[in-house]
Design a protein around this motif. Structure first.
Motif, short mmCIF file in Angstrom:
data_model
loop_
_atom_site.label_atom_id
_atom_site.label_comp_id
_atom_site.label_asym_id
_atom_site.label_seq_id
_atom_site.Cartn_x
_atom_site.Cartn_y
_atom_site.Cartn_z
N LEU A 144 62.79 54.85 61.67
CA LEU A 144 63.47 54.84 60.37
C LEU A 144 63.40 53.45 59.74
CD1 LEU A 144 66.51 57.02 61.42
CD2 LEU A 144 64.82 57.64 59.70
N PHE A 145 63.51 52.43 60.57
CA PHE A 145 63.42 51.06 60.06
C PHE A 145 62.04 50.79 59.46
CE2 PHE A 145 63.93 46.62 59.62
CZ PHE A 145 62.80 46.01 60.12
N VAL A 146 61.01 51.20 60.19
CA VAL A 146 59.65 50.99 59.68
C VAL A 146 59.45 51.77 58.37
CG1 VAL A 146 57.20 51.36 60.17
CG2 VAL A 146 58.70 50.48 61.96
N GLY A 147 60.02 52.97 58.34
CA GLY A 147 59.96 53.76 57.11
C GLY A 147 60.60 53.02 55.94
N ARG A 191 58.57 51.86 52.63
CA ARG A 191 58.81 52.63 51.42
C ARG A 191 60.01 52.14 50.61
NH1 ARG A 191 58.78 58.26 54.49
NH2 ARG A 191 59.28 59.17 52.49
N ASP A 192 60.71 51.17 51.16
CA ASP A 192 61.85 50.59 50.46
C ASP A 192 62.86 51.65 50.02
OD1 ASP A 192 62.39 48.30 47.64
OD2 ASP A 192 63.32 48.46 49.60
N ARG A 193 63.16 52.57 50.92
CA ARG A 193 64.18 53.58 50.66
C ARG A 193 65.44 53.18 51.43
NH1 ARG A 193 61.18 58.65 50.02
NH2 ARG A 193 59.78 58.17 48.28
N LEU A 200 70.23 55.23 57.94
CA LEU A 200 70.01 56.15 59.07
C LEU A 200 69.53 55.39 60.30
CD1 LEU A 200 68.35 59.14 57.18
CD2 LEU A 200 70.67 59.04 58.12
N SER A 201 68.74 54.35 60.08
CA SER A 201 68.29 53.53 61.19
C SER A 201 69.49 52.86 61.88
CB SER A 201 67.31 52.46 60.68
OG SER A 201 66.98 51.57 61.72
N GLY A 202 70.39 52.32 61.07
CA GLY A 202 71.59 51.70 61.63
C GLY A 202 72.43 52.69 62.41
N SER A 240 74.63 44.81 56.58
CA SER A 240 75.61 45.91 56.68
C SER A 240 75.03 47.08 57.47
CB SER A 240 76.01 46.40 55.28
OG SER A 240 76.53 45.35 54.52
N ALA A 241 73.75 47.39 57.16
CA ALA A 241 73.15 48.57 57.77
C ALA A 241 72.80 48.34 59.24
CB ALA A 241 71.90 48.98 57.01
N LEU A 242 72.36 47.13 59.58
CA LEU A 242 71.87 46.92 60.95
C LEU A 242 72.80 46.08 61.81
CD1 LEU A 242 68.01 46.51 60.50
CD2 LEU A 242 69.34 48.52 61.15
N VAL A 243 73.92 45.68 61.29
CA VAL A 243 74.93 44.98 62.11
C VAL A 243 76.26 45.73 62.03
CG1 VAL A 243 76.21 42.85 62.48
CG2 VAL A 243 73.80 42.73 61.83
N LEU A 244 76.78 45.88 60.81
CA LEU A 244 78.09 46.51 60.68
C LEU A 244 78.07 47.99 61.05
CD1 LEU A 244 79.89 45.13 57.50
CD2 LEU A 244 80.26 44.61 59.91
N LEU A 245 77.05 48.70 60.58
CA LEU A 245 77.03 50.14 60.85
C LEU A 245 76.89 50.44 62.34
CD1 LEU A 245 77.10 53.06 59.99
CD2 LEU A 245 74.71 52.89 59.28
N PRO A 246 75.95 49.81 63.06
CA PRO A 246 75.91 50.05 64.50
C PRO A 246 77.23 49.67 65.18
CG PRO A 246 73.88 48.98 63.81
CD PRO A 246 74.80 48.97 62.63
N ALA A 247 77.85 48.58 64.71
CA ALA A 247 79.15 48.19 65.29
C ALA A 247 80.20 49.25 65.02
CB ALA A 247 79.60 46.85 64.70
#
Lengths: 243, 409
Positions: free
Chosen positions: B140-143, B147-149, B155-157, B199-206
């Motif tokens: 999802l991260f690579v996506g 594609r800058d979506r 979703l990756s987070g 937010s997506a890759l630090v806060l959301l996983p937390a």
């Protein structure tokens, strides 16, 4: 316009994620703290604080359970830690098959005078246990910590967490008042080396708030000297109880 | 043709992971996992097994067990599903990064027949779950990067959060992705994008990780207690030397790609011993480090272009996941390799695929190599399904993992 729309999307999503994080933390903290059952506290010796005297340590645990205590800080004064572990693996039958049951309830069936504080933590009555022991006992424990791996010394106090939950061992001189009323447990064995008047003054001077005091006449090993009993009765009388 | 090959690989993955999965007796760890799920969800208490690991396994196994019973089917289903889907995700990820269909199929095939992955896909342990969420998070991260979506990064987070809540190994690839996302935003001088990436890759996983501790908080704990507990958990994890029954051989991560290693478990059922051993396939595992060296060499030669950036990303994922385990002074059992070796397989698959195009008869040699991998995987397969003692040719491997106390008798 496209760039602004993207920027707005980033800002909107960021705000949502930050809000979700804050909301989650608040919900967890509020739910957690509300699950505790402390009553209005007072100082030991205040008339408003209920006092109960029992004969055996196991009755202390049963008293807390009857009062449906949960998530409390337990402050214990005893020569012994009363924390003999009941290994969960020993409760799982060899060929249990698909049958799975609640281990805390199973462990409770092994309650005895040597494991009441373990049981209190195991069943959720206590979320933190502070063992205050006589100086001579503390000295022995400190030596054991130096050769072990699982406990450590923090500002003179022994930290011996139980499955990650806080558990402390210390002499009375290092005790600091917890931020909330505690379940106070005093065992007669504590008075073999310590004076009841000194303990009473320490509890009041340090502003140890409690909403329930349970006093136990005998130690886990069921022995008790006349000196312990005399000092114990004296302490109970200081609290305004009936020995 | 491509769809047919992918389907065939997935069928192989399904068959190898599900064959007789309900007949294989539950391991002690699996029985304990069921009790641990009840213990955690009903009491908020950790343990008895793997108590310092996060709690997603407990959160998921509890409703499954309560609804379907705590037998092999219910408690192993998630591991099997995670294992099967990981095969698909691995191929997809390598295709995303390189555009090389052949390499993607080879990598997916490696994982599909990998005996270590098969064995743990058939057990109610969290290792295959962790890998699944890691791969999903990276895909999802690579996506998102391509594609800058923004929703893809959210979703990756979420996926990484579920990975973290399965096992803390997910933190390593997550850190790589988060660093890249924030660095990209900083290079673009876009504060909103940097804040969003954080937010997506630090806060959301937390957030996801914290939420799985809800039953624990119900014991009356607050934020300060949580940080103290996490500190105590990490300390316990750092000094964990195993249990008396744990094996004492093959406990160093640096050996994984230098020689065949394994992890053995046994259970007595109806008076018979069932021995399961996760054993590395030397034809795949021993190719990882040389292939990684070749890729690093290629990256240095071609630095700057898109292909070398993607390969660098792959190498970083492998290195970030592997090196912390290599330097750990305490025992590291082979289970932990599941969060590492898939990156190694992608590296090997890419190198072999690339090489097969450049060399005369390269296609044929690649096919022969794959056949060798299949044959060796099938030869090791009985180890994964509890039949280690049934086949005499495996006795040398089986005896190597006989517990010390039995060897002394």
């Amino acid at each position: 316009m496209g760039m602004d729309a993207t920027k707005r999307k980033y800002i909107f999503l960021s705000a949502g994620l930050i809000a979700a994080f804050i909301l989650t933390v608040c919900m967890l903290v509020i739910t957690g703290t509300r699950s505790r059952t402390p009553g209005p506290g007072g100082l030991p010796g205040d008339a408003v604080v209920p006092k109960t005297v029992v004969d055996q340590p196991a009755q202390v645990y049963q008293h807390w359970k009857r009062r449906e205590q949960h998530g409390r800080v337990v402050l214990s004064f005893s020569r012994t830690l009363d924390f003999i572990d009941v290994d969960d693996h020993s409760l799982i039958p060899r060929d249990s098959g698909d049958e799975v049951f609640n281990l805390a309830q199973a462990a409770e069936s092994r309650l005895d005078d040597r494991n009441i504080l373990f049981m209190a933590m195991r069943t959720g009555i206590a979320r933190e246990v502070i063992h205050v022991v006589p100086v001579s006992v503390y000295a022995e424990k400190i030596e054991a910590v130096k050769t072990g791996r699982e406990a450590s010394i923090v500002s003179g106090k022994i930290s011996a967490p139980f499955f990650g939950s806080p558990r402390w061992i210390m002499p009375a001189s290092l005790l600091e008042a917890p931020a909330e009323p505690v379940l106070l447990y005093v065992n007669a064995s504590y008075f073999l080396d310590e004076e009841p008047g000194a303990l009473y003054r320490q509890l009041r001077d340090k502003r140890i708030l409690t909403d329930a005091i349970v006093l136990c006449r005998s130690g886990a090993d069921k022995t008790g000297t006349a000196l312990e009993r005399e000092r114990f009765n004296s302490f109970v009388a200081m609290l305004g109880g009936t020995p | 043709m491509m769809a047919a090959i992918v389907t065939a690989i997935m069928i192989v993955a399904i068959v190898l992971r599900c064959y007789h999965i309900t007949e294989q007796p539950l391991q002690d760890d699996e029985v304990s996992a069921a009790f641990t799920a009840v213990n955690y969800m009903e009491n908020g208490h950790f343990g008895p097994t793997m108590w310092f690991h996060p709690n997603l396994r407990n959160v998921v196994l509890y409703p499954l067990g309560e609804f379907f019973g705590y037998g092999p089917l219910a408690i192993r289903t998630v591991s099997a599903l995670a294992g099967i889907l990981s095969v698909l995700l691995l191929g997809l990820l390598l295709f995303q990064l390189t555009g090389d269909r052949r390499a993607a199929l080879v990598a997916a095939f490696f994982l599909a027949v990998e005996e270590v992955h098969i064995m743990f896909s058939r057990q109610a342990v969290q290792e295959t779950w962790t890998l699944f969420f890691i791969l999903l998070g990276i895909v999802l991260f690579v996506g998102y990067e391509k594609r800058d979506r923004p929703w893809l990064l959210v979703l990756s987070g979420l996926a990484f959060g579920l990975g973290l809540a399965s096992k803390l190994h997910a933190a390593f690839p997550l850190a790589v992705c988060a660093l890249i996302a924030v660095t990209t935003a900083v290079k673009e001088r876009s504060l909103p994008r940097a804040v969003f990436a954080t937010s997506a890759l630090v806060l959301l996983p937390a957030t996801v990780y914290l939420a799985t501790y809800f039953p624990w908080f119900l014991r009356g704990y607050g934020v300060g207690d949580f940080f103290l507990m996490q500190t105590n958990l990490l300390k316990a994890m750092a000094i964990h030397m195993g249990n008396p029954m744990d094996q004492t051989i093959d406990v160093r991560a640096w050996e994984w790609f230098l020689k065949p290693v394994g992890y053995g478990t046994f259970v007595l059922s109806q008076g018979k011993p069932f021995v399961s051993i996760a054993f590395t396939n030397p034809f795949a595992w021993l190719a990882v480090l040389p292939s990684a060296a070749l890729i690093v060499h290629k990256i240095r030669k071609k630095s700057g272009d898109a292909e070398s950036r993607n390969l660098l990303f792959l190498v970083l994922l492998f290195g970030a996941s592997y090196l912390p385990l290599v330097v750990l002074p305490r025992p590291v059992w082979l289970l932990s390799a599941l969060a590492v070796v898939p990156f190694g397989f992608m590296i090997v698959a890419y190198v072999f695929s690339d090489w097969s195009r450049r060399v005369r008869w390269g296609n044929n040699i690649l096919v022969i190599y794959m056949v060798i991998v299949v044959i060796s995987s099938l030869a090791l397969y009985p180890l994964a399904i509890g039949k280690a003692k049934t086949y005499h040719y495996l006795s040398d491997i089986t005896e190597r993992f006989r517990p010390e106390f039995e060897q002394r008798q």
